[in-house]
Design a protein around this motif. Sequence first.
Motif, PDB file in Angstrom:
ATOM      1  N   GLN A   1      -6.427  21.535 -31.710  1.00  0.00           N
ATOM      2  CA  GLN A   1      -5.858  20.284 -31.219  1.00  0.00           C
ATOM      3  C   GLN A   1      -4.342  20.384 -31.303  1.00  0.00           C
ATOM      4  O   GLN A   1      -3.784  20.498 -32.389  1.00  0.00           O
ATOM      5  CB  GLN A   1      -6.376  19.107 -32.043  1.00  0.00           C
ATOM      6  N   ASP A   2      -3.693  20.370 -30.163  1.00  0.00           N
ATOM      7  CA  ASP A   2      -2.245  20.511 -30.105  1.00  0.00           C
ATOM      8  C   ASP A   2      -1.705  19.434 -29.166  1.00  0.00           C
ATOM      9  O   ASP A   2      -1.880  19.522 -27.952  1.00  0.00           O
ATOM     10  CB  ASP A   2      -1.863  21.899 -29.597  1.00  0.00           C
ATOM     11  N   PRO A   3      -1.049  18.407 -29.686  1.00  0.00           N
ATOM     12  CA  PRO A   3      -0.558  17.330 -28.825  1.00  0.00           C
ATOM     13  C   PRO A   3       0.477  17.790 -27.810  1.00  0.00           C
ATOM     14  O   PRO A   3       0.723  17.092 -26.823  1.00  0.00           O
ATOM     15  CB  PRO A   3       0.051  16.327 -29.828  1.00  0.00           C
ATOM     16  N   GLU A   4       1.065  18.959 -28.027  1.00  0.00           N
ATOM     17  CA  GLU A   4       2.070  19.466 -27.091  1.00  0.00           C
ATOM     18  C   GLU A   4       1.466  20.300 -25.964  1.00  0.00           C
ATOM     19  O   GLU A   4       2.179  20.690 -25.032  1.00  0.00           O
ATOM     20  CB  GLU A   4       3.098  20.308 -27.843  1.00  0.00           C
ATOM     21  N   ALA A   5       0.184  20.581 -26.030  1.00  0.00           N
ATOM     22  CA  ALA A   5      -0.457  21.420 -25.012  1.00  0.00           C
ATOM     23  C   ALA A   5      -0.635  20.652 -23.701  1.00  0.00           C
ATOM     24  O   ALA A   5      -0.647  19.412 -23.679  1.00  0.00           O
ATOM     25  CB  ALA A   5      -1.816  21.905 -25.505  1.00  0.00           C
ATOM     26  N   LEU A   6      -0.784  21.399 -22.618  1.00  0.00           N
ATOM     27  CA  LEU A   6      -1.155  20.796 -21.338  1.00  0.00           C
ATOM     28  C   LEU A   6      -2.597  20.300 -21.420  1.00  0.00           C
ATOM     29  O   LEU A   6      -3.350  20.699 -22.325  1.00  0.00           O
ATOM     30  CB  LEU A   6      -1.024  21.824 -20.218  1.00  0.00           C
ATOM     31  N   PRO A   7      -3.019  19.448 -20.498  1.00  0.00           N
ATOM     32  CA  PRO A   7      -4.417  19.031 -20.490  1.00  0.00           C
ATOM     33  C   PRO A   7      -5.350  20.234 -20.402  1.00  0.00           C
ATOM     34  O   PRO A   7      -5.001  21.258 -19.808  1.00  0.00           O
ATOM     35  CB  PRO A   7      -4.515  18.162 -19.228  1.00  0.00           C
ATOM     36  N   PRO A   8      -6.552  20.126 -20.986  1.00  0.00           N
ATOM     37  CA  PRO A   8      -7.517  21.219 -20.879  1.00  0.00           C
ATOM     38  C   PRO A   8      -8.074  21.303 -19.467  1.00  0.00           C
ATOM     39  O   PRO A   8      -7.926  20.359 -18.677  1.00  0.00           O
ATOM     40  CB  PRO A   8      -8.604  20.811 -21.879  1.00  0.00           C
ATOM     41  N   VAL A   9      -8.711  22.417 -19.177  1.00  0.00           N
ATOM     42  CA  VAL A   9      -9.292  22.636 -17.849  1.00  0.00           C
ATOM     43  C   VAL A   9     -10.783  22.896 -17.978  1.00  0.00           C
ATOM     44  O   VAL A   9     -11.212  23.696 -18.817  1.00  0.00           O
ATOM     45  CB  VAL A   9      -8.628  23.831 -17.145  1.00  0.00           C
TER      46      VAL A   9
END
Length: 299
Positions: free
Chosen positions: A145-153
């Motif tokens: 869980q990384d709040p800075e990541a792009l949305p998952p695909v």
Amino acid sequence: MKTRRRSPSRSKNSGLPPFLRALRFGALAALSLGLASCAIAPNSRYPAKSDIKPHAGVASAHRLPIHGVDISKWQGKVDWAALRQAGTKFAFIKATEGGDHVDNRFLENWWGAKNAGVPRGAYHFVYWCRPAHEQAVWFKKNVPQDPEALPPVLDVEWNGESVNCPKKVPREQALSMINVLLREMEAHTGKRPIIYTDITFHKDILEGEFNDYPYWIRSVAAEPQERYADRRWTFWQFTTTGRVPGVSGDIDRNTFYGTENQWRMFVASACDPRDHKRLQPLGICRDISNGVQTANIDE
């Protein structure tokens, strides 16, 4: 190899002084290289990137300002710093498949991209012979869980080459599985997932469905609107034979639909800017901080 013998007739350059012949050769060589580079990446904003089998049908993708890649173990060791230096603005990284497979370079790529400053998101490849809730549990177990990541695909396509599960499932079953996975991936990451699909699966299953989700579509020989009926796209995979510094061999190249301003808005809000006004009140899009939107939403 047998060498062909030159004709005894004089060449067009033979009567020129040596320095003029050298100038003529240099000019021709430069012209040849220029034509070759145009064939590789017509009107490309990223000359360090290329395509070994360019297709005229997707030439417009090269003119869009935001380009990225998708990565799995098949790309081998990635030099993320070089990838970023080449102008890569995003990367989607394979994480999981089905309910028991993790890409063996996922975490290496996941943290490598973050450390290099390349925005990245994780993707899950759906296995149609495994219950959706089991696949959702597997994704949650293996993707940080990384709040800075792009949305998952969520990668949805038929897998006819699979040894264990080449079959297609009925449309209603596929839609039900997709719905479960989208819901659970959003709950895990806090972001509405992106749906990746190809022409065949979209026609069989997705036409008219999940219109509140951003789509990442594959079209490597024609403009997306020529292959997808009434489908607005956010990301476009336009070649599978790209070349990018930092990766050895072929790589998928992708582009974002909009401007640099719209890209900043997408990263900040985790939503397609075209949907932000409608979805933000529902709690789906994050608030856009001051200074992110520097122009009109259509610019």
